[in-house]
Design an enzyme around this catalytic site. Structure first.
Site, short mmCIF file in Angstrom:
data_model
loop_
_atom_site.label_atom_id
_atom_site.label_comp_id
_atom_site.label_asym_id
_atom_site.label_seq_id
_atom_site.Cartn_x
_atom_site.Cartn_y
_atom_site.Cartn_z
N ASP A 1 43.20 52.14 29.52
CA ASP A 1 43.60 51.87 28.15
C ASP A 1 44.44 53.08 27.68
O ASP A 1 44.64 54.05 28.42
CB ASP A 1 42.36 51.63 27.27
CG ASP A 1 42.73 50.86 26.00
OD1 ASP A 1 43.91 50.84 25.62
OD2 ASP A 1 41.83 50.30 25.35
C1 BGC Z 1 43.68 48.95 22.88
C2 BGC Z 1 43.92 47.87 23.93
C3 BGC Z 1 45.40 47.55 23.99
C4 BGC Z 1 46.18 48.80 24.26
C5 BGC Z 1 47.68 48.57 24.39
C6 BGC Z 1 44.63 50.12 23.00
O1 BGC Z 1 44.55 50.96 21.91
O2 BGC Z 1 42.35 49.40 23.00
O3 BGC Z 1 43.16 46.74 23.62
O4 BGC Z 1 45.63 46.58 24.98
O5 BGC Z 1 45.97 49.71 23.18
O6 BGC Z 1 48.25 48.27 23.19
#
Ligand code: BGC
Length: 749
Positions: free
Chosen positions: A299
């Site tokens: 993430d």
């Molecule tokens: C979130 C994810 C997301 C990623 C990309 C993160 O802050 O936890 O769910 O896919 O950002 O945008």
């Protein structure tokens, strides 16, 4: 359908893929490989104002966003970055997406390997970052439809618009199981029951990957993200392995079995170990136990956070070493250029083996191959092929209306005193108010146009809010709208209540709930619903006019005393752009509501239990007393469950048990009924749950008619995670229950 997800096919294709990937891999340097494992945010490639001594840090890109050829060259050609994500802040039109993607892929084609870039995006309820896209309900609303075929269709449509924007990879679905109402991403889930989350997850993965314009799905956030002790985003979770395997892993297993191509890792820590460096979770469980062969992406910034936030690594380089050893394939870096450099150094120094690096690069290249990137060069399809909106609207609108859940319908009808208050008939005036009544953003929630979903500038013009739809459906002459914001004051409340007392409308409809949020900004200190919204209901109630509450929001806030003042209560979740109309259609009765709650709505903030609670959680003391139980939902006809029957009283392990359920529609409207089957293991070596959701089926029961429904449960599914943390089914007596009808049978081995 994508190459990689054709069940049971392809030795020939697999061989061709392996040979191709081998040949590409054999030409790659360590730096090429480190670049492939790197994902940068789009903003890293966009024109920015120059840094100044006063503002030495990298600044936000200039609007309108444009690729900066020097930055693109540095990232894609010098550092050989293999993946880009996201939207630098907000949605763009398909033409702008095409410009970005074509620009990025043309640059990628110039690097020595010529490997196309894998672009990823959060298109979680429609193509959320493509302006004008069809936005359906968020996952919590989709779960409330209990209609997996419809959910699959919605995901297919999302894939069509995402693919038409030139993007092949979606960071969806969320397979976290929602067990704590405070958690700010509760609404991004399919609710509290592993079975429902798993079935819906499989439907969504198939929709994304097997539709007419397939894109890759990502199962996130693996695993244990949704149960932090504090209820706040990215704070520590303590989840014993038994519970991890019983509750949180099964949806991932189901979606992996369905061919999901990638997995995104939980940003938090579980049992004191940040998941991004937990080899047990990322390799032993994910690869060995769940059999996942696809690609694992981190993430946002989570490798860096191993040393910046979690304090388990001394520096960035050590953090990278730990994460790669644990099982990460690609780092969503996404806003520094150090990652590929440090990773290459680690390999050259022997701290990470090149063989380990090859494993990850192979998975990334295989994914690119399966997505057809090596054939298309990753170039977007012709803009003229962008799908017609009309072809996609139906499923989103249907899902929105099927999600709306009537939880209470007790008040007396103004015109027909023997009928409940809903649907609103008659011809009288209806006072409409409440902070979520006139907000498209409230209907859509987070990840809509922007990350937090609050900026009205990115709403699609012409999509109606709830009150606009009420005006359309009931007629402007019937709706008396009093607009208030989230900060409504006592004087607003007095003014509206005074007006009601004076004008005596037929009823009032008050829109409660929350404005959009996700992640940290959605953290709360208290689950109780905002005081001013509760005061508004109380003031309206004192006028003596019936009060209908509509809740627009993604997590169940507590408000039990105030709820008792409502004559009717409708849960709308986050139904998306077609949600206003869906709410209005349910209120007027144009649609006979069929939504069912995919979670347990707590009565008190400290009493959030789930349907699969243990016997000691209130069963004997009577403390299990939620505001609404899991699966609650009324229609405008009453369907009774009249019988439940089995062919035998003894079954053997491996047998399929066919449960025959009798239904009787005692009302005068045809109704969609969801038959929800729970099992109970009467005696077990690990304390059994009172109820466990095992199966569900949806049928239409015509007005006044009876129906018989058959639901199957395999006895293999009646097990649990035993004392040694492995799955077992114990013989003995099992109960099966649908509403108030129950039956038992004996299971022998
Ligand atoms: C979130 C994810 C997301 C990623 C990309 C993160 O802050 O936890 O769910 O896919 O950002 O945008």
């Amino acid at each position: 359908m994508l190459v990689g997800c054709q069940p049971g096919k392809p030795d020939v294709q697999t061989d061709a893929k392996t040979a191709f990937v081998d040949s590409v891999l054999s030409t790659m340097s360590i730096e090429d490989k480190a670049g492939e494992m790197t994902q940068l945010a789009l903003e890293m490639l966009c024109v920015r104002p120059p840094s100044t001594p006063e503002k030495p840090k990298r600044q936000a890109p200039l609007e309108p966003h444009r690729l900066d050829s020097a930055l693109v060259h540095e990232a894609l050609i010098d550092l050989k970055v293999g993946s880009v994500l996201n939207c630098a802040g907000h949605a763009y039109g398909p033409d702008q997406w095409h410009e970005f993607i074509a620009g990025i892929q043309s640059a990628a084609a110039q690097k020595t390997t010529g490997i196309p870039v894998l672009y990823g995006i959060d298109a979680i309820h429609g193509a959320t970052y493509t302006s004008g896209a069809i936005l359906g309900p968020q996952q919590i609303g989709l779960a409330a439809t209990w209609d997996t075929a419809l959910v699959r269709k919605c995901a297919e449509n999302t894939a069509i618009e995402v693919a038409a924007s030139g993007i092949p990879w979606n960071f969806s679905p969320v397979l976290d199981v929602a067990r704590d109402a405070r958690w700010p991403r509760f609404w991004e889930t399919f609710g509290e029951a592993p079975k429902l989350v798993g079935d819906m997850g499989v439907a969504m993965v198939r929709g994304y990957q097997e539709g007419p314009s397939p894109i890759a799905a990502t199962l996130k956030h693996y695993v244990g993200y949704s149960r932090p002790l504090t209820g706040k985003d990215r704070t520590p979770a303590w989840i014993p392995e038994r519970q991890l395997r019983q509750i949180f892993l099964p949806p991932f297993q189901a979606a992996i079995d369905a061919g999901a191509m990638s997995v995104m890792v939980n940003s938090g820590e579980v049992n004191g170990i940040p998941v991004h460096c937990d080899e047990h979770i990322l390799t032993d469980i994910l690869r060995d136990d769940l059999g996942f062969e696809g690609m694992v992406v981190t993430d946002w910034e989570d490798i860096r956070f191993l040393f910046e936030r979690h304090m388990v690594a001394a520096d960035y380089k050590e953090a990278i070493e730990m994460a790669i050893h644990a099982g990460i394939d690609m780092s969503m870096v996404p806003t520094d250029l150090e990652f590929p450099v440090l990773l290459a150094e680690l390999v050259r120094e022997g701290r990470v083996s090149e063989a380990r690096m090859d494993e990850s690069v192979r998975r990334i290249l295989e994914m690119k191959y399966d997505l057809g990137l090596f054939t298309s060069g990753g170039m977007p399809p012709a803009l003229s092929n962008y799908p017609a909106k009309e072809s996609l609207e139906g499923a989103a609108a249907r899902a929105a209306v099927k999600s709306i859940t009537v939880l209470k319908n007790e008040g007396q009808h103004a015109i027909y005193p023997d009928k409940p208050i809903l649907p609103i008939g008659g011809t009288g005036r209806i006072l409409v108010t409440g902070p979520t009544a006139n907000s498209l953003n409230a209907l859509n929630g987070g990840w809509s146009g922007t990350w937090q979903g609050r900026d009205t500038a990115y709403n699609t013009p012409g999509r109606p809010t709830a009150v606009e739809s009420m005006i359309e459906v009931f007629g402007a002459d019937r709706i008396d709208f009093h607009e208030v914001g989230m900060n409504l004051t006592s004087s607003d409340i007095d003014r509206i209540a005074g007006h009601v007392a004076q004008t005596r409308p037929q009823c009032t409809v008050v829109f409660l709930g929350e404005m959009p949020y996700t992640e940290f900004p959605g953290n709360i200190e208290d689950l109780e619903l905002f005081e001013n919204q509760q005061e508004l209901v109380q003031a309206l109630k004192t006028t003596g006019t019936p009060v209908i509450g509509v809740y627009v929001g993604g997590r169940p806030r507590t408000f039990s005393e105030t709820e008792s003042m409502l004559d009717a209560f409708v849960m709308a979740y986050l139904p998306g752009d077609y949600g206003g109309r869906a709410i209005a259609d349910v209120l007027i009765g144009a649609f006979n509501p069929s939504g069912r709650l995919p979670f347990t709505w707590p009565r008190h903030a400290s009493a959030h239990l789930t349907h699969d609670r243990k016997f000691t959680e209130g069963e004997t003391s009577g403390d299990f007393n939620p505001l609404y139980t899991f699966g609650s939902g009324l229609s405008y006809s009453h369907v009774e469950t009249t019988s439940i029957a089995l062919a035998d009283s003894v079954y053997q392990l491996g047998d399929t048990v066919t449960v025959t359920v009798g239904l009787q529609n005692t009302g005068d409207r045809s109704t969609i009924e969801t038959v929800i089957l729970y099992s109970q293991d009467r005696v077990a070596s690990i304390t059994p749950s009172v109820d466990v959701l095992k199966a569900f089926k949806q049928v239409i029961v015509p007005a006044g008619a009876s129906a018989e429904v058959q639901i199957q449960v395999n006895t293999d599914e009646l097990g649990f995670i035993g004392k040694d943390n492995t799955y077992i089914v114990e013989p003995g007596v099992f109960g099966l229950r649908v509403k108030n009808q129950g039956i038992a049978f004996k299971l022998t081995l």
